[in-house]
Design a protein around this motif. Structure first.
Motif, short mmCIF file in Angstrom:
data_model
loop_
_atom_site.label_atom_id
_atom_site.label_comp_id
_atom_site.label_asym_id
_atom_site.label_seq_id
_atom_site.Cartn_x
_atom_site.Cartn_y
_atom_site.Cartn_z
N GLY A 144 -100.37 -66.41 -40.64
CA GLY A 144 -101.40 -65.66 -39.90
C GLY A 144 -101.64 -66.25 -38.51
N THR A 145 -101.65 -65.40 -37.48
CA THR A 145 -101.82 -65.86 -36.09
C THR A 145 -103.23 -66.42 -35.88
N THR A 146 -104.21 -65.85 -36.57
CA THR A 146 -105.59 -66.24 -36.33
C THR A 146 -105.99 -67.47 -37.15
N SER A 176 -87.54 -51.83 -35.34
CA SER A 176 -87.59 -53.12 -34.65
C SER A 176 -86.78 -54.11 -35.47
N VAL A 177 -85.91 -54.85 -34.78
CA VAL A 177 -84.98 -55.75 -35.49
C VAL A 177 -85.12 -57.20 -35.03
N GLY A 178 -86.25 -57.52 -34.43
CA GLY A 178 -86.49 -58.89 -34.00
C GLY A 178 -87.76 -58.92 -33.17
N PRO A 179 -88.30 -60.12 -32.93
CA PRO A 179 -89.56 -60.20 -32.20
C PRO A 179 -89.46 -59.84 -30.71
N ALA A 180 -88.28 -59.96 -30.12
CA ALA A 180 -88.16 -59.75 -28.67
C ALA A 180 -88.22 -58.26 -28.31
N ALA A 184 -108.31 -60.23 -35.49
CA ALA A 184 -106.94 -59.78 -35.24
C ALA A 184 -106.13 -60.90 -34.58
N GLY A 185 -104.86 -60.94 -34.89
CA GLY A 185 -103.96 -61.89 -34.24
C GLY A 185 -102.67 -61.18 -33.93
N HIS A 186 -102.34 -61.08 -32.66
CA HIS A 186 -101.18 -60.29 -32.26
C HIS A 186 -100.25 -61.15 -31.41
N THR A 187 -98.96 -61.10 -31.70
CA THR A 187 -98.00 -61.88 -30.93
C THR A 187 -96.98 -60.96 -30.28
N GLY A 196 -102.16 -55.02 -42.26
CA GLY A 196 -102.20 -55.74 -40.99
C GLY A 196 -100.91 -56.50 -40.72
N ASP A 197 -100.79 -57.00 -39.49
CA ASP A 197 -99.63 -57.80 -39.06
C ASP A 197 -98.31 -57.05 -39.17
N GLU A 198 -98.35 -55.75 -38.99
CA GLU A 198 -97.14 -54.93 -39.11
C GLU A 198 -96.24 -55.07 -37.87
N GLY A 199 -96.79 -55.69 -36.82
CA GLY A 199 -96.03 -55.75 -35.56
C GLY A 199 -96.57 -54.72 -34.58
N LYS A 200 -97.85 -54.37 -34.74
CA LYS A 200 -98.48 -53.36 -33.87
C LYS A 200 -98.40 -53.76 -32.40
N ALA A 201 -98.65 -55.07 -32.14
CA ALA A 201 -98.71 -55.52 -30.74
C ALA A 201 -97.37 -55.30 -30.05
N LYS A 202 -96.28 -55.53 -30.78
CA LYS A 202 -94.97 -55.34 -30.17
C LYS A 202 -94.77 -53.86 -29.81
N ILE A 203 -95.21 -52.98 -30.70
CA ILE A 203 -95.04 -51.54 -30.46
C ILE A 203 -95.99 -51.08 -29.33
N LEU A 244 -90.76 -48.69 -37.73
CA LEU A 244 -90.46 -49.63 -38.82
C LEU A 244 -90.05 -50.96 -38.21
N THR A 245 -90.79 -52.03 -38.56
CA THR A 245 -90.53 -53.33 -37.94
C THR A 245 -89.90 -54.31 -38.94
N LYS A 246 -89.33 -55.37 -38.39
CA LYS A 246 -88.85 -56.52 -39.18
C LYS A 246 -87.72 -56.19 -40.15
N LEU A 247 -86.93 -55.18 -39.79
CA LEU A 247 -85.80 -54.83 -40.64
C LEU A 247 -84.83 -56.02 -40.76
N ASP A 248 -84.72 -56.80 -39.68
CA ASP A 248 -83.81 -57.95 -39.66
C ASP A 248 -84.12 -58.97 -40.75
N VAL A 249 -85.40 -59.06 -41.14
CA VAL A 249 -85.80 -60.07 -42.13
C VAL A 249 -85.10 -59.81 -43.47
N LEU A 250 -84.74 -58.55 -43.72
CA LEU A 250 -84.11 -58.20 -45.00
C LEU A 250 -82.62 -58.55 -45.03
N ALA A 272 -88.70 -68.99 -36.39
CA ALA A 272 -89.77 -68.96 -35.39
C ALA A 272 -90.79 -67.87 -35.69
N TRP A 273 -90.42 -66.91 -36.55
CA TRP A 273 -91.36 -65.81 -36.84
C TRP A 273 -91.82 -65.85 -38.30
N GLU A 274 -91.93 -67.10 -38.81
CA GLU A 274 -92.41 -67.30 -40.18
C GLU A 274 -93.72 -66.53 -40.41
P1 GDP Z 1 -99.79 -57.28 -35.48
O1 GDP Z 1 -101.03 -57.99 -35.90
O2 GDP Z 1 -99.56 -56.02 -36.23
O3 GDP Z 1 -99.70 -57.07 -33.99
O4 GDP Z 1 -98.58 -58.24 -35.89
P2 GDP Z 1 -98.50 -59.83 -35.65
O5 GDP Z 1 -98.21 -60.07 -34.22
O6 GDP Z 1 -99.68 -60.51 -36.25
O7 GDP Z 1 -97.30 -60.19 -36.59
C1 GDP Z 1 -96.03 -59.72 -36.39
C2 GDP Z 1 -95.10 -60.94 -36.14
O8 GDP Z 1 -93.77 -60.51 -36.29
C3 GDP Z 1 -95.19 -61.49 -34.73
O9 GDP Z 1 -94.93 -62.87 -34.77
C4 GDP Z 1 -94.06 -60.76 -33.98
O10 GDP Z 1 -93.55 -61.50 -32.90
C5 GDP Z 1 -93.04 -60.62 -35.07
N1 GDP Z 1 -92.21 -59.42 -35.03
C6 GDP Z 1 -92.54 -58.18 -34.59
N2 GDP Z 1 -91.51 -57.32 -34.81
C7 GDP Z 1 -90.54 -58.04 -35.40
C8 GDP Z 1 -89.23 -57.73 -35.91
O11 GDP Z 1 -88.77 -56.59 -35.86
N3 GDP Z 1 -88.51 -58.75 -36.47
C9 GDP Z 1 -88.99 -60.02 -36.55
N4 GDP Z 1 -88.22 -60.95 -37.12
N5 GDP Z 1 -90.21 -60.35 -36.09
C10 GDP Z 1 -90.98 -59.38 -35.53
#
Ligand code: GDP
Ligand code: IMO
Ligand code: MG
Length: 446
Positions: free
Chosen positions: A300-302, A420-424, A39-42, A12-19, A331-337, A295-297
């Motif tokens: 858990g959103t929920t 994905s390289v950031g939340p935006a 579920a908690g999606h941002t 979970g929390d892979e960044g599904k909502a962004k995709i 593939l999400t959150k590559l920037d975190v690495l 800001a994207w620590e």
């Molecule tokens: P979901 O439950 O799979 O939809 O994911 P969440 O929304 O619970 O958690 C993903 C978090 O990572 C959210 O706060 C997003 O805004 C953030 N996020 C998504 N993609 C990226 C990314 O590529 N890089 C970073 N730094 N944050 C991301």
């Protein structure tokens, strides 16, 4: 026209909502097919942050009909709060449709979930305490309440008169909790029913017509493969089927509706709650993976709980590719690495009892409790001038980051079509068309 399933590949929390938000621009309909307010999606869009639990994040796209399908469980209070919050943020929610067949999470489900967790003591699952397990248990034992009954006051009262006395015995005798009052619950929930009634539809029938009209349908999974009731790390799982097969049952469509399965995976791994986690990391690398202080620590959103973090686990990922029949990956959150001093990928497990090495997950009881990850070192890229977060196209990625993406593609034998390289929204690089582009090559031709 293409119908796609978006599925979480890990815990979970892979960044599904962004995709989903990204791909909803090509979708006429979105159907969320399982799960509930656990579920908690941002989504970060246009400088604003939107939070979702039940409503598909595609609602931000005004042209898309967003359905909460028959396989979901709906907490009326949570969905109404979410609807109001979105309206306050200026989002038009008139495209929201809730399935008449979805089950309803009632106050006794929340109380029982919490009480069960407390009673489990050291063996607790670490649920979100949102009543998910008890709501699905009632559905399976045929004592559930569906949305079509919930919005009909006579049917609601008739059901509550049977269900509440039964639940009160459990609350009182098993857990020593105060019993619920039928009238009080009825008076409160009948109001929620009135507000939700205009949004309740036979969503499966609408999807059938939409498919006939060659509309694009996106099936949205919540949670992730390893939390799947049948295919996850049982018993540390949720009570529904996030895997792609769940999209058919949870939406009321046949398997021949599905053209493509897109997996979403983080460039590392996280988990909220209890249960095995072979690549879990603690210490300084964990602080970076948890993105502490940003800001994207990883919280858990929920539930606001800190997420556990670890290296990318290719063994579990190969398993997820198999049980979902995934075609390609986002593939999400590559920037975190970017800031890591050391970076690893788990390519196999060693059974600490026998020394045996496994590249794929065997179906053995408690297996994950007894494994040690075999880690491959990856060259970190923190000394490179470029940052992943600033890249808007593949050529701007740090060389090390691009090597990491290509390495994962080789190890997993699947194309990575989105990075994905950031939340935006803008922080997304499309490597190949995820819907019509390359897909995993079938090992055996038919
Ligand atoms: P979901 O439950 O799979 O939809 O994911 P969440 O929304 O619970 O958690 C993903 C978090 O990572 C959210 O706060 C997003 O805004 C953030 N996020 C998504 N993609 C990226 C990314 O590529 N890089 C970073 N730094 N944050 C991301
Ligand atoms: P999204 O959709 C991460 C976890 C809980 C717990 C287990 C069972 O945001 O990816 P439950 O309340 O479902 O009975 O809890 O499942 N869990 C999630 N973890 N993301 C989620 O959803 C989750 N939904 C449930 O932490 O370990
Ligand atoms: Mg989440």
């Amino acid at each position: 026209m293409a119908n796609v399933v978006i599925v979480g590949s890990q815990w979970g929390d892979e960044g599904k909502a962004k995709i989903v938000d990204l791909l909803s621009r090509n979708a006429d309909y979105i159907v969320r097919y399982q799960g509930g307010s656990n579920a908690g999606h941002t989504v970060n869009a246009g400088g604003k942050k939107y939070k979702f639990h039940l409503i598909p994040s595609g609602i931000l796209n005004p042209g898309t009909i967003c359905m909460v399908g028959p396989g979901t469980v709906i907490d009326p209070k949570v969905i109404l709060r979410e609807m109001n919050e979105l309206k306050d943020q200026g989002v038009d929610i008139s495209n929201l449709q809730i399935s008449a067949a979805a089950h309803v999470t009632m106050p006794y489900h929340l109380l029982i979930d919490q009480a069960q967790e407390e009673a489990r003591g050291s063996k607790k699952i670490g649920t979100t305490c949102r009543g998910i397990g008890p709501t699905y248990a009632d559905k399976s034992s045929r004592s559930g309440l569906r949305m079509c009954e919930f919005v009909d006051p006579d049917a609601l009262l008739e059901k509550l008169k049977v269900l509440i006395p039964e639940k009160n015995i459990i609350l009182d005798r098993l857990y020593g909790l105060e019993p619920l009052d039928i009238d009080k619950v009825f008076r409160e929930y009948i109001e929620y029913g009135k507000q939700l009634a205009p949004f309740v539809f036979d969503t499966a029938a609408i999807v059938w017509e939409a498919n006939k009209a060659r509309q694009n349908i996106l099936f949205e999974g919540a949670q992730g493969t390893l939390l799947d009731l049948d295919h996850g790390t049982y018993p540390y799982v949720t009570s529904s089927n996030p895997v792609s097969g769940g999209a058919c049952v949870g939406s009321g469509v046949g398997p021949n509706f599905i053209d493509r399965v897109i997996g979403v995976a983080k460039a590392y791994t996280t988990r909220v709650g209890e249960g095995p986690f072979p690549t879990e990391v603690k210490g300084s690398s964990a602080k970076i993976l948890r993105a502490e202080g940003t800001a994207w620590e990883e919280i858990g959103t929920t539930t606001g709980r800190a997420r556990r973090v670890g290296w990318f686990d290719a063994v579990l990922m190969r398993y997820a590719i198999r049980v979902n029949g995934m075609d390609c990956l986002a593939l999400t959150k590559l920037d975190v690495l970017d800031d890591l001093e050391e970076l690893y990928v788990c390519t196999a497990y060693k059974d600490i009892r026998t020394g045996e090495v496994y590249k794929d997950l065997p179906a053995k009881s408690n297996f994950l409790k007894y494994v040690e990850p075999i880690l491959e070192r990856i060259e970190p890229w923190r000394d490179q001038v470029e940052n992943s977060a600033d890249a808007t196209e593949i050529s701007q990625l740090p060389e090390g980051a691009l090597n990491y993406v290509r390495y994962l593609e080789r190890v997993l034998e699947i194309p990575i079509t989105i990075v994905s390289v950031g939340p935006a929204r803008e922080q997304t690089i499309i490597l190949e068309d995820p819907i019509h582009g390359p897909r995993r090559v079938l090992e055996t031709a038919i």
